[in-house]
Motif scaffolding. Structure first.
Motif, PDB file in Angstrom:
ATOM      1  N   LYS A 157       0.829  -1.203   0.000  1.00 35.96           N
ATOM      2  CA  LYS A 157       0.000   0.000   0.000  1.00 35.96           C
ATOM      3  C   LYS A 157       0.864   1.254   0.000  1.00 35.96           C
ATOM      4  CE  LYS A 157      -3.945   2.021   2.447  1.00 35.96           C
ATOM      5  NZ  LYS A 157      -4.844   1.893   3.631  1.00 35.96           N
ATOM      6  N   ILE A 158       0.475   2.240  -0.807  1.00 34.28           N
ATOM      7  CA  ILE A 158       1.196   3.509  -0.886  1.00 34.28           C
ATOM      8  C   ILE A 158       0.226   4.666  -0.669  1.00 34.28           C
ATOM      9  CG2 ILE A 158       2.945   2.581  -2.448  1.00 34.28           C
ATOM     10  CD1 ILE A 158       1.461   3.928  -4.762  1.00 34.28           C
ATOM     11  N   ARG A 159       0.770   5.870  -0.558  1.00 37.35           N
ATOM     12  CA  ARG A 159      -0.074   7.054  -0.407  1.00 37.35           C
ATOM     13  C   ARG A 159      -0.844   7.317  -1.689  1.00 37.35           C
ATOM     14  NH1 ARG A 159       3.496  11.900   1.999  1.00 37.35           N
ATOM     15  NH2 ARG A 159       4.247  11.819  -0.147  1.00 37.35           N
ATOM     16  N   LYS A 160      -1.927   8.036  -1.584  1.00 34.50           N
ATOM     17  CA  LYS A 160      -2.726   8.397  -2.750  1.00 34.50           C
ATOM     18  C   LYS A 160      -1.878   9.186  -3.738  1.00 34.50           C
ATOM     19  CE  LYS A 160      -6.981  10.746  -4.125  1.00 34.50           C
ATOM     20  NZ  LYS A 160      -8.182  11.483  -3.650  1.00 34.50           N
ATOM     21  N   CYS A 161      -1.949   8.795  -4.991  1.00 35.34           N
ATOM     22  CA  CYS A 161      -1.164   9.440  -6.042  1.00 35.34           C
ATOM     23  C   CYS A 161      -2.010  10.482  -6.767  1.00 35.34           C
ATOM     24  CB  CYS A 161      -0.661   8.409  -7.058  1.00 35.34           C
ATOM     25  SG  CYS A 161       0.371   7.138  -6.354  1.00 35.34           S
ATOM     26  N   GLY A 162      -1.341  11.434  -7.361  1.00 31.70           N
ATOM     27  CA  GLY A 162      -2.007  12.416  -8.197  1.00 31.70           C
ATOM     28  C   GLY A 162      -1.591  12.259  -9.641  1.00 31.70           C
ATOM     29  N   GLY A 163      -2.181  13.046 -10.506  1.00 29.81           N
ATOM     30  CA  GLY A 163      -1.799  13.015 -11.911  1.00 29.81           C
ATOM     31  C   GLY A 163      -2.652  12.078 -12.733  1.00 29.81           C
ATOM     32  N   TYR A 168      -4.119   4.015 -12.243  1.00 22.85           N
ATOM     33  CA  TYR A 168      -3.460   2.741 -12.501  1.00 22.85           C
ATOM     34  C   TYR A 168      -2.779   2.169 -11.261  1.00 22.85           C
ATOM     35  CZ  TYR A 168      -4.241   4.183 -17.313  1.00 22.85           C
ATOM     36  OH  TYR A 168      -4.829   4.584 -18.478  1.00 22.85           O
ATOM     37  N   TYR A 169      -2.667   2.962 -10.210  1.00 24.85           N
ATOM     38  CA  TYR A 169      -2.098   2.469  -8.966  1.00 24.85           C
ATOM     39  C   TYR A 169      -3.165   1.827  -8.071  1.00 24.85           C
ATOM     40  CZ  TYR A 169       2.331   4.792  -9.957  1.00 24.85           C
ATOM     41  OH  TYR A 169       3.527   5.161 -10.518  1.00 24.85           O
ATOM     42  N   ILE A 170      -4.434   1.925  -8.444  1.00 23.62           N
ATOM     43  CA  ILE A 170      -5.518   1.361  -7.639  1.00 23.62           C
ATOM     44  C   ILE A 170      -5.715  -0.102  -8.028  1.00 23.62           C
ATOM     45  CG2 ILE A 170      -7.941   1.542  -6.989  1.00 23.62           C
ATOM     46  CD1 ILE A 170      -7.826   4.493  -7.748  1.00 23.62           C
ATOM     47  N   ASN A 171      -5.603  -1.003  -7.068  1.00 23.44           N
ATOM     48  CA  ASN A 171      -5.772  -2.430  -7.357  1.00 23.44           C
ATOM     49  C   ASN A 171      -7.230  -2.852  -7.207  1.00 23.44           C
ATOM     50  OD1 ASN A 171      -6.295  -2.869  -4.563  1.00 23.44           O
ATOM     51  ND2 ASN A 171      -4.125  -3.145  -4.155  1.00 23.44           N
ATOM     52  N   TYR A 176      -4.497   2.231  -3.238  1.00 21.65           N
ATOM     53  CA  TYR A 176      -3.307   2.521  -4.043  1.00 21.65           C
ATOM     54  C   TYR A 176      -2.173   1.590  -3.605  1.00 21.65           C
ATOM     55  CZ  TYR A 176      -5.565   6.833  -5.622  1.00 21.65           C
ATOM     56  OH  TYR A 176      -6.422   7.744  -6.191  1.00 21.65           O
ATOM     57  N   SER A 177      -1.481   1.013  -4.580  1.00 26.49           N
ATOM     58  CA  SER A 177      -0.434   0.071  -4.228  1.00 26.49           C
ATOM     59  C   SER A 177       0.567  -0.089  -5.361  1.00 26.49           C
ATOM     60  CB  SER A 177      -1.036  -1.302  -3.898  1.00 26.49           C
ATOM     61  OG  SER A 177      -1.528  -1.940  -5.075  1.00 26.49           O
ATOM     62  N   TRP A 197       5.975  -1.968 -10.533  1.00 22.89           N
ATOM     63  CA  TRP A 197       4.715  -2.001 -11.269  1.00 22.89           C
ATOM     64  C   TRP A 197       3.556  -1.456 -10.442  1.00 22.89           C
ATOM     65  CZ3 TRP A 197       4.234  -3.147 -16.383  1.00 22.89           C
ATOM     66  CH2 TRP A 197       5.349  -3.723 -17.002  1.00 22.89           C
ATOM     67  N   ARG A 198       2.651  -0.771 -11.125  1.00 15.70           N
ATOM     68  CA  ARG A 198       1.471  -0.197 -10.464  1.00 15.70           C
ATOM     69  C   ARG A 198       0.517  -1.287 -10.003  1.00 15.70           C
ATOM     70  NH1 ARG A 198       0.849   3.706 -15.697  1.00 15.70           N
ATOM     71  NH2 ARG A 198       2.543   5.165 -15.221  1.00 15.70           N
ATOM     72  N   GLY A 199      -0.316  -0.928  -9.019  1.00 15.67           N
ATOM     73  CA  GLY A 199      -1.181  -1.917  -8.383  1.00 15.67           C
ATOM     74  C   GLY A 199      -2.173  -2.598  -9.290  1.00 15.67           C
TER      75      GLY A 199
END
Length: 345
Positions: A157-163, A168-171, A176-177, A197-199
């Motif tokens: 798990k990672i912090r919420k991404c922007g942009g 694509y980081y949401i599994n 977010y991961s 690789w993104r989640g």
């Protein structure tokens, strides 16, 4: 404007000095003065293992030319405490007399220093003799021959991404991961890791794009991997049989599951030691990947030094694939030949 009287000037300076913020120096205690039990509880390693880690990266963390700054010992132990005890950096810094900003920089510096040594601690077997030894270690688990590694992915798990790429980081579980691929041996040592690789990326794609697959394709190894049904069946990567038709296939599945469980135990021990892997990484995304590799290096050092403590009830963000990649005819034929040879009644 009339000039201030000299006494007025002195009085004004005293008022200014009285309101100036004083710099407070925090005291730093010696972590190695703790007894062995308290030290391991706080810093996740035995004192001897921690000393080895400090010496490994000492040259990368030396004091400046004036001999000032934070010692390598405090830097390493501060970072390990942040990663291991799921403490926010400010709390961990308070135990060592450091500010939150300094603690954050220390964690990044230590992670980079450890990651530089990844090639020495995270590596697949380089000789056939080493492969044979690893095959024997896996065979002793449940009599499954020719295995040199078990492979799986786990979500960190990672912090919420922007942009634009944030989605694509949401599994599939909705957080977010990073989807991190790990290959381990029978002693839970991490032999290969892919942490970029993104989640939302499927496990099979990560393997297909990895250098590890390329090495198996080009015949660098004589042994094979074991993976779950999220991977495509290959002559060098065996997966479970979803609908076994006879007792031989059932015996194959039983041995496969028991042997492949090694990688799940590896995830459990790894995340048990470093709670940030279990509950989420709070550092910036560009530092997350480096930190994950650094934690893999630390995990392997612990295994090499016999500093592994297994505990029950460890859970991790396991995501079972919903897709089953299709296998080709040659891979199916190789699997059936393998089953008849080793698991026939």
């Amino acid at each position: 404007m009339q000039a201030l009287h000299s006494l007025d000037v002195i009085e004004a300076i005293e008022v200014e000095n009285s309101t100036r913020r004083r710099k407070v120096y925090k005291s730093r205690s010696d972590p190695f003065s703790l007894n062995d039990e308290d030290f391991r509880k706080r810093y996740r390693f035995k004192k001897s293992t921690a000393t080895y880690i400090i010496d490994l990266v000492r040259d990368d963390l030396n004091l400046d030319r004036r001999g000032s700054g934070t010692s390598p010992e405090i830097q390493v132990l501060t970072a390990i405490r942040c990663w291991g005890r799921r403490e926010v950096q400010e709390d961990a810094g308070d135990h060592h007399g450091l500010s939150q900003a300094t603690t954050s920089r220390i964690c990044t510096r230590v992670a980079r220093a450890l990651a530089r040594h990844s090639a020495s601690f995270i590596k697949m077997p380089s000789t056939f003799a080493e492969e044979e030894r690893m095959m024997g270690e896996f065979y002793r688990i449940r009599s499954f021959p020719t295995v040199i590694g078990c492979i799986d992915c786990t979500h960190i798990k990672i912090r919420k991404c922007g942009g634009d790429a944030a989605q694509y980081y949401i599994n599939r579980k909705g957080f977010y991961s990073l989807n991190v691929q790990v290959t381990c041996d029978a002693h839970l040592r991490i032999r290969d890791i892919v942490a970029r690789w993104r989640g939302s990326t499927h496990d099979s794609r990560i393997f297909n794009e990895s250098s590890l697959k390329e090495r198996f394709e080009t015949g660098s190894f004589r042994g094979r991997l074991l993976g779950d049904s999220g991977y495509k069946l290959e002559p060098y990567l065996f997966t479970p049989i979803l609908r076994p038709r006879n007792r031989s296939e059932e015996k194959y599945n039983e041995a496969h599951i028991a042997t492949r469980n090694t990688v799940e135990r590896c995830f459990g021990v790894w995340k048990q030691r470093f709670q940030c892997l279990l509950f989420g990484m709070t550092c910036k995304l560009q530092n997350v990947k480096t930190t994950i590799v650094a934690l893999a290096v630390l995990h392997n050092i612990a295994v090499d030094h016999g500093d592994v403590q297994l505990e029950s009830g460890v859970e991790y963000n396991r995501e079972v694939s919903r897709e089953v990649p299709r296998s080709n005819a040659s891979a199916n034929a190789a699997l059936q030949t393998f089953i008849r040879r080793h698991f026939s009644e």
